[in-house]
Design an enzyme around this catalytic site. Structure first.
Site, PDB file in Angstrom:
ATOM      1  N   HIS A 178       0.629  -6.134 -17.562  1.00 47.00           N
ATOM      2  CA  HIS A 178       0.107  -7.315 -18.255  1.00 47.00           C
ATOM      3  C   HIS A 178       1.125  -7.899 -19.233  1.00 47.00           C
ATOM      4  O   HIS A 178       1.177  -9.117 -19.416  1.00 47.00           O
ATOM      5  CB  HIS A 178      -1.204  -6.973 -18.959  1.00 47.00           C
ATOM      6  CG  HIS A 178      -2.378  -6.972 -18.044  1.00 47.00           C
ATOM      7  ND1 HIS A 178      -3.078  -8.116 -17.731  1.00 47.00           N
ATOM      8  CD2 HIS A 178      -2.961  -5.970 -17.336  1.00 47.00           C
ATOM      9  CE1 HIS A 178      -4.052  -7.830 -16.894  1.00 47.00           C
ATOM     10  NE2 HIS A 178      -4.013  -6.526 -16.631  1.00 47.00           N
TER      11      HIS A 178
ATOM     12  N   HIS B 254      -0.717  -6.713  -5.122  1.00 42.97           N
ATOM     13  CA  HIS B 254      -0.827  -7.932  -4.313  1.00 42.97           C
ATOM     14  C   HIS B 254      -0.230  -9.079  -5.111  1.00 42.97           C
ATOM     15  O   HIS B 254      -0.362  -9.136  -6.338  1.00 42.97           O
ATOM     16  CB  HIS B 254      -2.297  -8.216  -4.015  1.00 42.97           C
ATOM     17  CG  HIS B 254      -2.577  -9.652  -3.667  1.00 42.97           C
ATOM     18  ND1 HIS B 254      -3.085 -10.561  -4.581  1.00 42.97           N
ATOM     19  CD2 HIS B 254      -2.390 -10.340  -2.521  1.00 42.97           C
ATOM     20  CE1 HIS B 254      -3.218 -11.735  -3.990  1.00 42.97           C
ATOM     21  NE2 HIS B 254      -2.805 -11.631  -2.746  1.00 42.97           N
TER      22      HIS B 254
ATOM     23  N   HIS C  35       0.853  -1.182   0.000  1.00 43.27           N
ATOM     24  CA  HIS C  35       0.000   0.000   0.000  1.00 43.27           C
ATOM     25  C   HIS C  35       0.897   1.242   0.000  1.00 43.27           C
ATOM     26  O   HIS C  35       1.395   1.666   1.044  1.00 43.27           O
ATOM     27  CB  HIS C  35      -0.904   0.026   1.235  1.00 43.27           C
ATOM     28  CG  HIS C  35      -1.937  -1.056   1.250  1.00 43.27           C
ATOM     29  ND1 HIS C  35      -3.008  -1.087   0.376  1.00 43.27           N
ATOM     30  CD2 HIS C  35      -2.077  -2.153   2.057  1.00 43.27           C
ATOM     31  CE1 HIS C  35      -3.766  -2.143   0.629  1.00 43.27           C
ATOM     32  NE2 HIS C  35      -3.218  -2.811   1.637  1.00 43.27           N
TER      33      HIS C  35
ATOM     34  N   GLY D  38      -7.071 -21.669  11.844  1.00 41.46           N
ATOM     35  CA  GLY D  38      -6.395 -21.271  13.072  1.00 41.46           C
ATOM     36  C   GLY D  38      -5.067 -20.590  12.835  1.00 41.46           C
ATOM     37  O   GLY D  38      -4.161 -20.658  13.662  1.00 41.46           O
TER      38      GLY D  38
END
Length: 303
Positions: free
Chosen positions: A148, A109, A99, A261
């Site tokens: 791209h 990302h 960010h 978890g």
């Protein structure tokens, strides 16, 4: 005899990839660099979280490595694959979200991962997955074309159809159904990859992982010194809200991590440090903000 997946080689590669990406991002930022937080998971495995906060260039950059294992899979992993229920599993991956502070530098990302589920007396079930995507706040065609084009070059050695297939999958995946809106300008997304055999699938994972910096850093350097003000900052924080919505509602990795978890601080590291929501906001026609929606958030062929 089927080739058995080499989990140690995957782990060694992923740890090295995390090192290389963190080094390059820290150099680009020029600040104090990443802090590392090694952690253990009670049910099995652990990882190392690396976080850069409040840098001159990157407001928040997180690069995670994790290797978790256990005796049973969470619901997010078995909902579409009921045959995996009751198998032990291992999941390894590197996941990162960047960010930037400057609204003219896009968020990015990337994720590369390997998964294997085993049961005594049965063939292991394994696959690779991952990809990367770009989320600009202000659109520049040359940036998106470069992104791209780099993605396509990474895919081409593995088949002429590979880029088109995984580009289209990315467009479908990073889509906010409740807003009928793309999160960004896409990139690559692949999952359940095992049909080429372990070595070739692993080579593809590495090609994607190694191309991420080539795709992203030239865009960062091109836009990092663009002047910006309060208007751009407000729009950036508003659009970051879409990022939060996607990650908490749809993202498979987030759901898998929370249901298995995993370490919550590391899983939610992907969220931006500051974000805002405005009720029923729409950009003014003819503005750069409107152009993002009209030209860049409409899936199209960029190369």
């Amino acid at each position: 005899m089927k080739q058995r997946p080499d989990i140690d080689s995957v782990k060694t590669y992923l740890l090295g990839l995390q090192d290389r990406i963190c080094h390059a991002l820290a150099q680009a930022d020029g600040g104090s660099g990443f802090r590392e937080d090694a952690w253990q998971r009670e049910e099995g495995g652990g990882g190392r979280t690396r976080l850069l906060e409040n840098g001159p260039l990157f407001e928040k950059a997180g690069v995670n490595f994790s290797h978790v294992f256990g005796q049973g899979l969470p619901p997010s992993a078995t909902a579409a694959r009921p045959e995996l229920a009751g198998r032990s599993f291992q999941a390894l991956g590197v996941s990162l979200v960047i960010h930037p502070r400057n609204p003219y530098v896009p968020t990015s990302h990337a994720n590369v991962r390997f998964f294997i589920a085993e049961r005594e007396g049965a063939e292991p079930v394994w696959w690779f997955g991952g990809g990367y995507d770009l989320t600009p706040y202000y659109g520049f065609e040359e940036d998106v074309v470069h992104w791209h084009r780099t993605a396509k070059a990474a895919c081409t050695p593995f088949g002429k159809e590979v880029y088109a297939k995984y580009k289209a999958w990315c467009d479908r995946y990073f889509f906010l159904k409740h807003r009928d809106e793309a999160r960004g300008v896409g990139g690559l997304f692949f999952d359940d990859l095992n049909e080429w055999g372990f070595e070739r699938c692993f080579a593809f994972l590495q090609a994607v992982g190694e191309s991420y910096l080539d795709a992203y850093l030239p865009i960062v350097e091109r836009r990092r010194d663009t002047p910006w003000g309060e208007r751009e900052r407000r729009f950036q924080l508003y659009r970051r809200g879409r990022y939060v919505e996607f990650n908490l509602v749809y993202d498979r990795g987030t759901l898998f991590g929370l249901q298995s978890g995993g370490r919550t601080e590391s899983i939610l590291m992907s969220l931006p440090p500051l974000v805002s929501w405005q009720y029923d906001w729409h950009p003014q026609p003819g503005t750069p903000e409107a152009e993002l929606y009209e030209r860049f958030l409409q899936p199209r062929e960029w190369v």
